[in-house]
Enzyme design. Structure first.
Site, PDB file in Angstrom:
ATOM      1  N   HIS A 115      -7.493  -3.269   4.825  1.00  0.00           N
ATOM      2  CA  HIS A 115      -6.944  -1.451   4.645  1.00  0.00           C
ATOM      3  C   HIS A 115      -7.399  -1.401   3.747  1.00  0.00           C
ATOM      4  O   HIS A 115      -7.747  -0.035   3.810  1.00  0.00           O
ATOM      5  CB  HIS A 115      -5.200  -2.163   4.204  1.00  0.00           C
ATOM      6  N   ASN A 116      -7.731  -1.481   2.271  1.00  0.00           N
ATOM      7  CA  ASN A 116      -8.590  -0.773   2.069  1.00  0.00           C
ATOM      8  C   ASN A 116     -10.072  -0.616   2.032  1.00  0.00           C
ATOM      9  O   ASN A 116     -10.442   0.413   1.195  1.00  0.00           O
ATOM     10  CB  ASN A 116      -8.555  -1.393   0.080  1.00  0.00           C
ATOM     11  N   LYS A 172      -4.281  -7.051   3.492  1.00  0.00           N
ATOM     12  CA  LYS A 172      -4.383  -5.351   2.219  1.00  0.00           C
ATOM     13  C   LYS A 172      -5.805  -5.155   2.110  1.00  0.00           C
ATOM     14  O   LYS A 172      -6.160  -3.968   1.566  1.00  0.00           O
ATOM     15  CB  LYS A 172      -3.323  -5.763   1.228  1.00  0.00           C
ATOM     16  N   GLU A 182      -9.932   2.041   4.219  1.00  0.00           N
ATOM     17  CA  GLU A 182      -9.716   3.685   3.500  1.00  0.00           C
ATOM     18  C   GLU A 182     -11.045   3.754   2.139  1.00  0.00           C
ATOM     19  O   GLU A 182     -11.205   5.251   2.787  1.00  0.00           O
ATOM     20  CB  GLU A 182      -8.657   2.751   2.588  1.00  0.00           C
ATOM     21  N   SER A 227       0.619  -1.312   0.487  1.00  0.00           N
ATOM     22  CA  SER A 227      -0.378  -0.276  -0.182  1.00  0.00           C
ATOM     23  C   SER A 227       0.959   1.137  -0.074  1.00  0.00           C
ATOM     24  O   SER A 227       1.858   0.813   0.500  1.00  0.00           O
ATOM     25  CB  SER A 227      -1.045   0.398   1.166  1.00  0.00           C
TER      26      SER A 227
HETATM   27  P1  NBP Z   1      -0.340  -2.114 -13.801  1.00  0.00           P
HETATM   28  O1  NBP Z   1      -2.004  -2.769 -13.118  1.00  0.00           O
HETATM   29  O2  NBP Z   1      -1.081  -1.016 -15.062  1.00  0.00           O
HETATM   30  O3  NBP Z   1      -0.146  -3.183 -15.108  1.00  0.00           O
HETATM   31  C1  NBP Z   1       0.891  -3.450 -16.306  1.00  0.00           C
HETATM   32  C2  NBP Z   1       1.559  -3.898 -15.566  1.00  0.00           C
HETATM   33  O4  NBP Z   1       1.140  -5.681 -15.964  1.00  0.00           O
HETATM   34  C3  NBP Z   1       3.231  -3.549 -17.220  1.00  0.00           C
HETATM   35  O5  NBP Z   1       4.553  -4.069 -16.959  1.00  0.00           O
HETATM   36  C4  NBP Z   1       2.392  -4.921 -18.367  1.00  0.00           C
HETATM   37  O6  NBP Z   1       2.940  -5.438 -19.241  1.00  0.00           O
HETATM   38  C5  NBP Z   1       1.927  -6.260 -17.171  1.00  0.00           C
HETATM   39  N1  NBP Z   1       1.057  -7.058 -18.085  1.00  0.00           N
HETATM   40  C6  NBP Z   1       0.202  -6.932 -18.222  1.00  0.00           C
HETATM   41 BR1  NBP Z   1      -1.257  -5.791 -18.543  1.00  0.00          BR
HETATM   42  N2  NBP Z   1      -0.158  -8.402 -18.811  1.00  0.00           N
HETATM   43  C7  NBP Z   1       0.902  -9.046 -19.378  1.00  0.00           C
HETATM   44  C8  NBP Z   1       0.818 -10.530 -19.465  1.00  0.00           C
HETATM   45  N3  NBP Z   1      -0.206 -10.893 -19.209  1.00  0.00           N
HETATM   46  N4  NBP Z   1       2.085 -10.772 -19.452  1.00  0.00           N
HETATM   47  C9  NBP Z   1       2.980 -10.215 -19.085  1.00  0.00           C
HETATM   48  N5  NBP Z   1       2.190  -9.007 -17.798  1.00  0.00           N
HETATM   49  C10 NBP Z   1       1.522  -7.976 -18.186  1.00  0.00           C
HETATM   50  O7  NBP Z   1       0.232  -1.916 -13.954  1.00  0.00           O
HETATM   51  P2  NBP Z   1       0.857  -0.826 -11.912  1.00  0.00           P
HETATM   52  O8  NBP Z   1      -0.055   0.240 -11.467  1.00  0.00           O
HETATM   53  O9  NBP Z   1       1.557  -0.380 -12.219  1.00  0.00           O
HETATM   54  O10 NBP Z   1      -0.121  -2.367 -10.993  1.00  0.00           O
HETATM   55  C11 NBP Z   1       0.915  -3.491 -10.628  1.00  0.00           C
HETATM   56  C12 NBP Z   1       0.113  -3.733  -9.470  1.00  0.00           C
HETATM   57  O11 NBP Z   1       0.327  -3.433  -8.349  1.00  0.00           O
HETATM   58  C13 NBP Z   1      -1.586  -3.928 -10.090  1.00  0.00           C
HETATM   59  O12 NBP Z   1      -1.733  -5.480  -9.406  1.00  0.00           O
HETATM   60  C14 NBP Z   1      -1.795  -3.121  -8.835  1.00  0.00           C
HETATM   61  O13 NBP Z   1      -3.425  -3.847  -8.376  1.00  0.00           O
HETATM   62  C15 NBP Z   1      -1.037  -3.524  -7.938  1.00  0.00           C
HETATM   63  N6  NBP Z   1      -1.060  -2.071  -7.313  1.00  0.00           N
HETATM   64  C16 NBP Z   1      -1.199  -0.605  -7.509  1.00  0.00           C
HETATM   65  C17 NBP Z   1      -0.773   1.035  -6.577  1.00  0.00           C
HETATM   66  C18 NBP Z   1      -1.489   2.077  -7.304  1.00  0.00           C
HETATM   67  O14 NBP Z   1      -1.523   2.747  -6.697  1.00  0.00           O
HETATM   68  N7  NBP Z   1      -0.789   2.235  -8.639  1.00  0.00           N
HETATM   69  C19 NBP Z   1      -0.609   0.266  -5.332  1.00  0.00           C
HETATM   70  C20 NBP Z   1      -0.664  -1.169  -4.531  1.00  0.00           C
HETATM   71  C21 NBP Z   1      -0.748  -1.607  -6.048  1.00  0.00           C
HETATM   72  P3  NBP Z   1       3.390  -4.786 -20.586  1.00  0.00           P
HETATM   73  O15 NBP Z   1       4.201  -3.175 -19.784  1.00  0.00           O
HETATM   74  O16 NBP Z   1       4.385  -5.404 -21.580  1.00  0.00           O
HETATM   75  O17 NBP Z   1       2.365  -4.103 -21.358  1.00  0.00           O
END
Ligand code: NBP
Length: 475
Positions: free
Chosen positions: A185-186, A182, A189, A128
């Site tokens: 937690h959400n 987690k 939130e 988080s």
């Molecule tokens: P995203 O959730 O937008 O995911 C994008 C990533 O996933 C890219 O690296 C993409 O690769 C890869 N990907 C996908 Br889409 N499909 C794939 C597949 N079939 N095989 C391999 N790679 C694949 O990224 P994010 O916003 O950085 O979040 C990452 C994780 O963290 C998520 O689970 C999210 O829920 C979690 N999270 C996010 C936050 C936040 O504040 N954003 C907070 C806490 C947790 P590519 O570049 O090749 O398309």
């Protein structure tokens, strides 16, 4: 092989966590499905630390020291399963796969079981703090096998937020425990944000304050017992002026809240576990109501009634809202911690709730001063029945109770919706009630379904012969 950790999935979260590891002196192997993101990260931030660029999964895995530790930061769901499968086929017994995405905890339980059967360690880690936290210190909630934490723990703790010398990261419990916590937690939130939203609504519509005035109030509140990240950013959002119109930005934003689903998961799980998380549920439903554009358009202008009188003493009412917010917030956390205990019982996780309060003090979205009080409460009594009966919180609520009722009553009279304030107050009144109408419910159930009831005066289960002579029989 020289990398201590590998990160695959280099969108915003993965990149920032990889940089965080590198800045703490770890050598980080980088991998992403499309190599462009890997190259972009190295081009922009390659000088921040020691990165190993890789293109294929085989190359990526080969770059890692044993036991290999890989953090997956891809989109939750099928993408995660696909990446796990690719990695697992290249890894060896004893290696550790960590999923840092927002996985549903039941998926994590399933994945952990299947990887355990292949000799691999699988750690579902809730992370988080959003983008900023990922880079500068998130709150990390790793589950999975305890033994994996021996080699993984120090690495994760080194990049986590730190409060009073304690890292905001600890082993939560087996398999899906980290992602479960987690999720709760959400959920908390969601409740916290809804309560703040209701306070804002009251300032706007009961006191007629503009966004700037309300920002000032939240800014002041952030110096007291309500001090928290969410109160702090509320003041910031409310102060923002839209460059195009010159209006406060909040007045230009469409009032339909979206959601990604973790609040909904929390409520679904709570329904299954039978835990009343009324604050979280109201928050999820309030977002759904805000997005019900058709119904809202049809209902706009319906009568509010004529009972409402606006508060005349703004200073007093402001203090009332502050106390109502604090009391409702205590209820929301009490409910969330109840859900954690229920989940722990259901899945045999042996969770220690005080640990959650400790690691939520920094890094995460719900970080707040009063988590110290929750931690102290569980330190004093690890088997606490409910936070609201613990002396500190009991006193806080008793100090707030008249204000809380005034706020809910005033809002009701004025026709200002306060679902979270009101349901939290009802929850409190329900728990403290001498006698609930559930006795009547039991009577009704026995009448139409012979579901039986217990008596207050002797043990056993009883049934009244409702369609016969109405005498009572022991069931
Ligand atoms: P995203 O959730 O937008 O995911 C994008 C990533 O996933 C890219 O690296 C993409 O690769 C890869 N990907 C996908 Br889409 N499909 C794939 C597949 N079939 N095989 C391999 N790679 C694949 O990224 P994010 O916003 O950085 O979040 C990452 C994780 O963290 C998520 O689970 C999210 O829920 C979690 N999270 C996010 C936050 C936040 O504040 N954003 C907070 C806490 C947790 P590519 O570049 O090749 O398309």
């Amino acid at each position: 092989a020289r990398a201590q950790i590998g990160v695959t999935g280099l969108a915003v979260m993965g990149s920032n966590i990889a940089r965080n590891f590198a800045r703490h002196g770890h050598t980080v192997a980088l991998h992403n499905r499309s190599v462009a993101k890997t190259d972009a990260l190295i081009a922009e931030h390659g000088t921040e630390g020691d990165f190993v660029r890789t293109e294929t999964v085989a190359e990526f895995v080969a770059a890692l020291q044993r036991p290999r530790r890989v953090l997956i930061m891809v989109k939750a769901g099928e993408a995660t399963d696909a990446v796990i499968e690719e990695l697992a086929s290249e890894m060896e017994p004893g290696d550790i796969i960590i999923d840092g995405g927002n996985a549903l905890y039941t998926d994590t339980i399933r994945r952990e079981k299947s990887l355990r059967e292949r000799g691999l360690h699988f750690v579902g880690a809730g992370i988080s703090g959003g983008e900023e936290g990922a880079l500068n210190g998130p709150s990390i909630m790793p589950g999975g096998p305890k033994e994996s934490y021996e080699s993984l723990g120090p690495l994760l703790e080194s990049i986590a937020a730190v409060v009073d010398g304690t890292p905001c990261c600890t082993h939560i419990g087996p398999d899906g425990a980290g992602h479960f916590v987690k999720m709760v937690h959400n959920g908390i939130e969601y409740a916290d944000m809804q309560l703040i939203g209701e306070a804002y609504h009251l300032f706007r519509d009961a006191l007629g304050y503009d966004a700037g005035q309300i920002a000032k109030v939240f800014g002041e509140w952030n110096t007291g017992e309500l001090e928290s990240y969410l109160i702090e950013i509320t003041a910031e959002v409310l102060s923002q002026i839209d460059a195009e119109t010159g209006q406060p930005l909040v007045d230009v934003i469409v009032d339909a809240a979206e959601q990604k689903g973790t609040g909904r998961w929390t409520v679904k799980s709570a329904l299954d576990l039978g835990v009343p998380v009324t604050g979280i549920a109201e928050a999820v439903f309030a977002r759904a109501l805000s997005g019900s554009r058709e119904q809202r358009a049809a209902a706009r202008g319906l009568a509010a009634g004529t009972l409402g009188e606006k508060p005349t003493d703004a200073v007093q009412f402001t203090e009332d809202i502050r106390r109502a917010l604090y009391a409702s917030k205590i209820v929301a956390y009490a409910q969330g911690f109840d859900q954690i205990r229920a989940g722990s019982d259901e899945y045999d996780w042996s969770l220690t709730p005080g640990d959650m309060a400790t690691i939520w003090r920094g890094g995460c979205i719900i970080r707040a001063r009063f988590l110290n009080r929750i931690k102290e409460a569980y330190d004093t009594n690890p088997d606490l029945t409910s936070l609201i009966v613990e002396p500190y919180f009991r006193e806080a609520i008793e100090n707030a109770i008249d204000s809380w009722r005034r706020v809910v009553a005033t809002a009701t009279m004025l026709g200002i919706p306060v679902p979270a304030f009101a349901s939290s107050l009802s929850y409190y009144d329900g728990l403290r009630a001498e006698r609930l109408p559930a006795a009547l419910t039991q009577g009704q159930r026995d009448f139409f379904g012979a579901h039986t009831y217990e008596r207050t005066d002797r043990p056993g289960k009883f049934h009244t012969l409702w369609s016969g002579d109405r005498s009572e029989v022991e069931a």
